[in-house]
Design a protein around this motif. Structure first.
Motif, PDB file in Angstrom:
ATOM      1  N   THR A  75       0.982  -1.341   0.077  1.00 46.32           N
ATOM      2  CA  THR A  75      -0.338   0.806   0.184  1.00 46.32           C
ATOM      3  C   THR A  75       0.464   1.300   0.098  1.00 46.32           C
ATOM      4  O   THR A  75       1.774   1.318   0.279  1.00 46.32           O
ATOM      5  CB  THR A  75      -0.804  -0.225   0.986  1.00 46.32           C
ATOM      6  OG1 THR A  75       0.370  -0.236   2.595  1.00 46.32           O
ATOM      7  CG2 THR A  75      -1.732  -0.977   1.030  1.00 46.32           C
ATOM      8  N   LEU A  76       0.065   2.818  -0.481  1.00 49.77           N
ATOM      9  CA  LEU A  76       0.870   3.777  -0.879  1.00 49.77           C
ATOM     10  C   LEU A  76       1.244   3.810   1.341  1.00 49.77           C
ATOM     11  O   LEU A  76       2.180   4.889   1.763  1.00 49.77           O
ATOM     12  CB  LEU A  76      -0.883   4.824  -1.405  1.00 49.77           C
ATOM     13  CG  LEU A  76       0.783   6.329  -0.974  1.00 49.77           C
ATOM     14  CD1 LEU A  76       1.538   5.752  -1.894  1.00 49.77           C
ATOM     15  CD2 LEU A  76      -0.493   7.287  -1.150  1.00 49.77           C
ATOM     16  N   GLY A  77       0.224   3.860   2.217  1.00 48.93           N
ATOM     17  CA  GLY A  77       1.420   3.791   3.239  1.00 48.93           C
ATOM     18  C   GLY A  77       1.910   3.144   3.591  1.00 48.93           C
ATOM     19  O   GLY A  77       3.134   3.707   4.538  1.00 48.93           O
ATOM     20  N   GLU A  78       2.226   2.148   3.458  1.00 44.65           N
ATOM     21  CA  GLU A  78       3.388   0.680   3.873  1.00 44.65           C
ATOM     22  C   GLU A  78       4.763   1.937   3.515  1.00 44.65           C
ATOM     23  O   GLU A  78       5.684   1.551   4.392  1.00 44.65           O
ATOM     24  CB  GLU A  78       2.955  -0.222   3.242  1.00 44.65           C
ATOM     25  CG  GLU A  78       4.239  -1.109   3.906  1.00 44.65           C
ATOM     26  CD  GLU A  78       3.779  -2.284   3.344  1.00 44.65           C
ATOM     27  OE1 GLU A  78       2.980  -3.194   3.518  1.00 44.65           O
ATOM     28  OE2 GLU A  78       4.686  -3.094   2.244  1.00 44.65           O
ATOM     29  N   GLY A  92       0.472   0.062   7.907  1.00 44.45           N
ATOM     30  CA  GLY A  92       0.489   1.075   7.272  1.00 44.45           C
ATOM     31  C   GLY A  92      -1.271   1.629   6.791  1.00 44.45           C
ATOM     32  O   GLY A  92      -1.525   2.536   6.023  1.00 44.45           O
ATOM     33  N   SER A  93      -2.247   0.291   7.504  1.00 44.23           N
ATOM     34  CA  SER A  93      -3.391   0.398   6.611  1.00 44.23           C
ATOM     35  C   SER A  93      -3.735   2.438   7.519  1.00 44.23           C
ATOM     36  O   SER A  93      -5.717   2.838   6.661  1.00 44.23           O
ATOM     37  CB  SER A  93      -4.412  -0.290   7.126  1.00 44.23           C
ATOM     38  OG  SER A  93      -4.506  -0.452   8.618  1.00 44.23           O
ATOM     39  N   SER A 143      -2.788   4.934   4.727  1.00 38.61           N
ATOM     40  CA  SER A 143      -3.335   4.581   3.437  1.00 38.61           C
ATOM     41  C   SER A 143      -5.361   4.862   3.581  1.00 38.61           C
ATOM     42  O   SER A 143      -5.915   5.398   2.607  1.00 38.61           O
ATOM     43  CB  SER A 143      -3.512   3.712   3.255  1.00 38.61           C
ATOM     44  OG  SER A 143      -2.364   2.522   2.789  1.00 38.61           O
ATOM     45  N   THR A 144      -5.575   4.447   4.704  1.00 34.75           N
ATOM     46  CA  THR A 144      -7.198   5.093   4.954  1.00 34.75           C
ATOM     47  C   THR A 144      -7.331   6.753   4.860  1.00 34.75           C
ATOM     48  O   THR A 144      -8.498   7.244   4.276  1.00 34.75           O
ATOM     49  CB  THR A 144      -7.768   4.764   5.840  1.00 34.75           C
ATOM     50  OG1 THR A 144      -8.115   3.182   5.824  1.00 34.75           O
ATOM     51  CG2 THR A 144      -9.215   4.926   6.510  1.00 34.75           C
ATOM     52  N   THR A 184       6.920   6.398  -4.906  1.00 35.52           N
ATOM     53  CA  THR A 184       5.823   6.934  -3.977  1.00 35.52           C
ATOM     54  C   THR A 184       5.280   8.811  -4.083  1.00 35.52           C
ATOM     55  O   THR A 184       4.695   8.712  -3.837  1.00 35.52           O
ATOM     56  CB  THR A 184       6.549   6.886  -2.753  1.00 35.52           C
ATOM     57  OG1 THR A 184       6.698   5.141  -2.591  1.00 35.52           O
ATOM     58  CG2 THR A 184       4.915   6.963  -1.605  1.00 35.52           C
TER      59      THR A 184
END
Length: 581
Positions: free
Chosen positions: A71-74, A314-315, A318-319, A386
């Protein structure tokens, strides 16, 4: 994708085995289980992390597997999963065995010594369950240094799922140059009664987050709200009733008596109270951004209450990014309609400023800190890909949605339907007591809102800057509601006293008096840094104060928007109910 599960489809790409993830969360007996090495870094600096193999650890004998960020958050959080090379199979015990050997020269020894002096520890993952271990330790005199060389893994399973992982570090070996150090491991599988859905409960800390101080702080804030709302209601209703009675009495006088009478109060500025604020373009952009931040906070907290976001790497980030992009029409609607009501004509410029105000602040801070992260070779250094992804989100998602919101706002609620007409010539503002000056009101306005949230700030800071997982989002929702009520009450009182002093500059005053909460939060962050943490070093310090500035500013903009919206409704209400010539 919830977990990394095998069997995996593997294919050769550019000479490297590429991992294709299987979304299933189940294992068959003897199926391969991957131990991922994530990052290593000093214990007291949680955000200062480096790739695990930046220290001269050796790798197991199995084939390497490339990891792609899920994910982007990760990616933004610096997750750097690398394959350990250890051979682990589901329900298959492994007796103590050597998996590699470190040829310890002086350079490698110095790297390990530096890590041990700075209390480095590392993080690993098995089936998305985090495991932590310490690199080594020094003797009491600080002269000799020892490396933990034996990883003893105990993995709990329930049916065909992994529900628990424990690591014990053993095999303390003294670091002596020009020697060979053997790294070993063992795996013990045991049946567990823990349900798969509850496997993250062991990482939570109910004794910390549900401590009686936390409950007391919520109760204290709630009592403050009741007291404040009651006080505001009593004062304003009683005072406004007297004001209305006095103004009605003045209406019955003839012109001569009215001229001789001592006219004062908020009615006298009815011809200027709805005058456009100074710098309406910036003001409307701030209000739109604040409304969007409030919407994001509300939605993310609700999602976090329903879903356990802490179970996915990272959720949460990402959220938040997804929700922020999706709520861009809120920014455009409130900012665009306010700018239209204030007579603004450069609405496209306002839309761009409103759309990029928060992203520019966040990205600017991240860009600065990224230079330091690159210098330190830290895993927190944001990859170029990123950065491109974030820019694409800003230009191709946030901007178009903001445009849609702006057009809707201008057309649906962009007409200036004020209850009083605005005079052509501004009324001179009379002199007043020093404590009624807008600057003083702004400085004092943020004290009570900050007082209602500062205990919760401690728990939020500890979960982000220390090693706690924040999971009591019900508390956070309560605190958000309390903050909104306190902010609106305080700004209404401040605005009433300001208008009573015949000063009609209430728009910026109501916004800034609520936004000054950010100043107190940032001041509290200094106290937290120096007295509640043991952080050190340029990277961690700049990361802390940089992102705390972003957090405080965003909180201030949100509080300012809430304060302005509540005060605007109050001002419109009182001037609608009074008879104006």
């Amino acid at each position: 994708v919830n977990t990394y599960i095998f069997p995996l489809c593997m294919k050769m790409k550019g000479g490297i085995w590429v991992l294709l993830l299987n979304p299933q969360s189940f294992y068959q007996d003897k199926e391969e289980v991957v131990l991922w090495m994530n990052t290593v870094g000093p214990y007291h600096n949680r955000q200062e992390t480096y790739k695990y193999f930046s220290l001269p650890f050796c790798v197991g004998s199995k084939k390497s597997i490339s990891h792609y960020h899920e994910t982007l958050g990760e990616a933004l959080q610096g997750v750097e999963l690398e394959f350990s090379g250890l051979d682990i199979k589901f329900k298959d015990d492994v007796m103590p065995a050597t998996y590699c050997e470190i040829d310890l020269d002086k350079e490698k020894r110095d790297a390990f010594v530096y890590a041990i002096k700075n209390h480095y520890w590392y993080q690993m993952y098995i089936d998305d369950l985090p495991i932590w271990g310490i690199v080594g330790e020094a003797d009491e005199n600080g002269e000799d240094y020892y490396l933990w060389t034996y990883k003893k893994l105990e993995i709990g399973f329930n049916g065909n799922r992994i529900v628990d992982v424990n690591l014990t570090s053993e095999g303390k070996v003294k670091l002596v140059p020009n020697t060979k150090i053997q790294m070993s491991y063992s795996v013990k599988w045991k049946k567990s009664d823990v349900k798969f859905e509850d496997r993250f409960d062991k990482y939570l800390d109910p004794s910390f987050f549900q401590h009686r101080i936390h409950w007391f702080s919520i109760f204290n804030s709630f009592m403050m709200v009741i007291f404040l709302v009651g006080l505001v209601s009593m004062i304003l209703m009683r005072t406004l009733r007297k004001d209305y009675a006095r103004y009605s009495k003045e209406e019955e006088m003839d012109d001569m008596d009215r001229d001789l009478g001592d006219e004062y109060g908020w009615k006298q500025v009815h011809g200027d109270v709805f005058r456009p604020s100074s710098h309406p373009l910036i003001f409307s952009s701030l209000i739109g951004s604040g409304c969007q931040i409030f919407a994001v906070s509300l939605i993310v907290i609700i999602v976090a209450m329903i879903e356990d976001l802490y179970t996915e790497r990272g959720s949460m980030l990402s959220t938040a990014i997804f929700v922020y992009a999706a709520t861009s029409p809120v920014n455009g609607y409130f900012g665009g309609s306010l700018y239209a009501r204030q007579g603004g004509r450069r609405w496209i410029k306002q839309m761009f400023i409103g759309a990029f105000l928060i992203p520019a602040m966040v990205c600017g801070t991240a860009f600065f800190i990224n230079f330091i992260a690159i210098y330190y070779h830290a895993s927190r250094a944001i990859p170029f890909g990123t950065m491109v992804a974030v820019c694409c989100i800003c230009f191709f998602v946030i901007l178009p949605l903001n445009l849609v919101g702006t057009i809707l706002g201008r057309n649906l609620s962009g007409q200036p339907n004020f209850p009083c007409r605005v005079n052509a010539v501004p009324r001179p503002i009379p002199e007043k007591k020093w404590f009624m000056e807008p600057a003083v009101i702004v400085c004092l306005g943020g004290i009570l809102p900050f007082g209602s949230i500062f205990i919760e700030m401690y728990f939020i800071f500890t979960s982000f800057w220390a090693y706690k997982i924040y999971y009591v989002y019900g508390f956070m929702m309560l605190v958000l509601v309390i903050l909104c009520i306190v902010t609106v009450c305080v700004t209404i009182v401040c605005t009433y006293f300001l208008l009573n002093a015949e000063d009609y500059r209430w728009q910026w005053t109501s916004f800034l008096s609520a936004a000054s909460t950010a100043i107190y939060v940032y001041m509290y962050s200094f106290y937290y840094y120096f007295f509640k943490t043991k952080m050190y070093g340029l990277f961690q310090t700049s990361f802390y104060f940089g992102y705390m500035a972003v957090f405080s500013t965003a909180l201030g903009i949100m509080c300012g928007a809430i304060g302005y919206m509540g005060t605007s409704a109050f001002v419109r209400k009182i001037y609608t109910n009074v008879k104006i010539d």
